[in-house]
Design an enzyme around this catalytic site. Structure first.
Site, PDB file in Angstrom:
ATOM      1  N   CYS A  10      39.063  43.884  36.114  1.00  0.00           N
ATOM      2  CA  CYS A  10      39.755  44.230  34.865  1.00  0.00           C
ATOM      3  C   CYS A  10      38.744  44.264  33.728  1.00  0.00           C
ATOM      4  O   CYS A  10      39.010  43.791  32.624  1.00  0.00           O
ATOM      5  CB  CYS A  10      40.884  43.238  34.579  1.00  0.00           C
ATOM      6  N   LYS A  52      48.655  40.808  43.163  1.00  0.00           N
ATOM      7  CA  LYS A  52      48.227  41.725  44.220  1.00  0.00           C
ATOM      8  C   LYS A  52      48.693  41.249  45.585  1.00  0.00           C
ATOM      9  O   LYS A  52      49.070  42.048  46.444  1.00  0.00           O
ATOM     10  CB  LYS A  52      46.715  41.905  44.158  1.00  0.00           C
TER      11      LYS A  52
END
Length: 477
Positions: free
Chosen positions: A240, A124
């Site tokens: 996640c 990210k």
């Protein structure tokens, strides 16, 4: 796959008639994707043209894009692009496709101060850097020391100039950076239900108790993130995992505790609906007007190196301490200027000289152009690592090589990915030049490029280029 019984019960109740389809997804192959690094790709041609050329050399068709992320494509895992020189040079980042959704939702603008609060291994952060370009500030934090080193290595590989890598918990950062950032990414540590196919050990580690522990920690991290966000700023929270306790319930808690925030988007990525392992993302906006500050003036910095002002690693031994006392002296500046004038173009040399240069022992860094107080923080990387001062010489860093464009170096050697010497270079072997190549090169430091992209440093002596590719990165191709 043998899933935990309690997990199956919970998901059956949550998904209802979608449960069987969700369960079937565990029998399918995992989806693989790579995301191109536009800090490097698209500087010589259009991004699309360069990507097409790279994909052709990788043998990967461009017929399937990751629709929620820029410049990202699926590939067959048999292709193994992680073993290609282009990967080592940071032209792309291999990343789970649904995980690309979070940074794409945050999408910071150039010039912003951005925090990636739980950043390792760096997917990210490296994606956020492509939105910022070379402007603004990216603080990438990871609480685990070993993982923060991996994060730092990925920041280096992708050629990011404006990132600071910290190794702190969210409480320490909140105390240090109140009301400081325009945008914050919180990819929170979670129970990892979306990692079951990728990491079978995640199945064994899962339990309802662990879900509760994760949810409590996620709330604390989000609370600390709120302290650091400026009015009008944005937090993107992601996990996640599929657990409602760690996703919607955490967002509900946060909005109750922070009434000056609103949620503008919440989305789930399911493995039976999208081509990925699964992800949860939520965009939270603080009320107020978002103001971007100007980058700081660098006029008073030209030609000077600051004393050791930051705590990176404690110096050990009398020799190191003596060298630290000499940092910032005219001798070091003369050695640096000698290198810059001989090897880099005038514009790039001036960009380095005009930046805020700081020393950690014998290591020289250029801080980002936005002033940031890092005293008292544990730092893995403070901006761009320029190089190291050794006895009577300056030695450029691998970070600097990967942050450059070929056009920013005066002394270069060009290889192709098909050249047998290319793999040899990445494995520590010297390069043998033709007489024509040798005639074009000056003696001394040279930027070794592969297909026009910088790969590392070498040192020219006649028709031989001595290899300076870092030993710790060799034997990967």
């Amino acid at each position: 796959m043998n899933l935990p019984i309690e997990f199956e019960k919970k998901m059956k109740a949550f998904l209802g008639n979608e449960w069987e389809e969700f369960l079937y997804s565990y029998d399918n192959n995992r989806f693989q994707a790579l995301r191109f690094n536009t800090l490097k790709v698209g500087k010589n041609k259009s991004v699309e043209e360069e990507i097409a050329g790279i994909m052709d050399k990788l043998g990967i068709p461009m017929d399937k894009k990751v629709t929620w992320a820029n410049d990202a494509y699926y590939y067959d895992e048999k292709k193994r692009p992680g073993k290609h020189p282009y990967h080592e040079m940071g032209l792309y980042y291999i990343q789970e496709p649904s995980a690309m959704s979070a940074a794409a939702l945050l999408a910071p603008k150039p010039g912003m101060r951005v925090l990636d609060l739980c950043a390792a291994p760096g997917g990210k952060s490296t994606q956020l850097a492509t939105y910022l370009g070379d402007s603004g500030l990216l603080v990438s934090n990871e609480i685990n020391t070993q993982r923060s080193r991996i994060l730092s290595q990925n920041i280096e590989r992708m050629g990011i100039k404006n990132a600071v890598v910290t190794n702190e918990d969210s409480f320490a950062l909140a105390a240090h950076f109140p009301n400081f950032f325009h945008a914050i990414q919180v990819d929170a540590p979670c129970s990892g239900e979306g990692m079951f196919r990728k990491l079978p050990e995640a199945v064994n580690e899962w339990s309802p108790q662990n879900v509760e522990i994760c949810a409590a920690r996620q709330k604390e991290i989000l609370d600390n993130a709120a302290v650091m966000l400026k009015p009008g700023g944005v937090i993107v929270y992601s996990t996640c995992t599929f657990s409602r306790e760690e996703n919607e319930d955490v967002i509900e808690y946060f909005l109750n505790e922070h009434p000056d925030f609103t949620v503008v988007k919440m989305e789930r990525f399911w493995p039976h609906k999208q081509d990925g392992e699964g992800h949860f993302v939520a965009k939270l906006v603080r009320r107020g007007e978002l103001l971007l500050e100007e980058t700081v003036s660098t006029q008073d910095r030209t030609g000077s190196i600051a004393e050791d002002t930051l705590e990176k690693r404690k110096s050990s031994g009398k020799k190191d301490n003596k060298k630290s006392k000499k940092s910032g002296g005219k001798e070091n500046m003369e050695l640096l200027n000698e290198f810059l004038d001989a090897i880099l173009t005038d514009d790039m040399a001036e960009w380095i000289r005009n930046g805020k240069l700081v020393m950690f022992g014998d290591q020289l860094y250029r801080l980002p152009d936005i002033d940031v107080d890092l005293k008292g923080l544990k730092i893995q990387r403070a901006g761009l690592h320029i190089g190291e001062f050794k006895k009577n010489r300056f030695e450029p860093s691998h970070s600097l090589a990967l942050a450059l464009k070929k056009s920013e170096a005066e002394n270069t050697v060009e290889l192709t990915c098909d050249d047998p010497q290319t793999n040899g270079f990445f494995n520590g072997l010297s390069i043998m030049l033709t007489q024509e190549q040798a005639d074009k090169c000056k003696k001394g430091w040279v930027l070794v490029c592969v297909d026009g992209y910088p790969a590392g440093w070498g040192k020219v002596n006649g028709t031989q280029v001595k290899n300076h590719y870092p030993k710790g990165l060799r034997n990967k191709i």
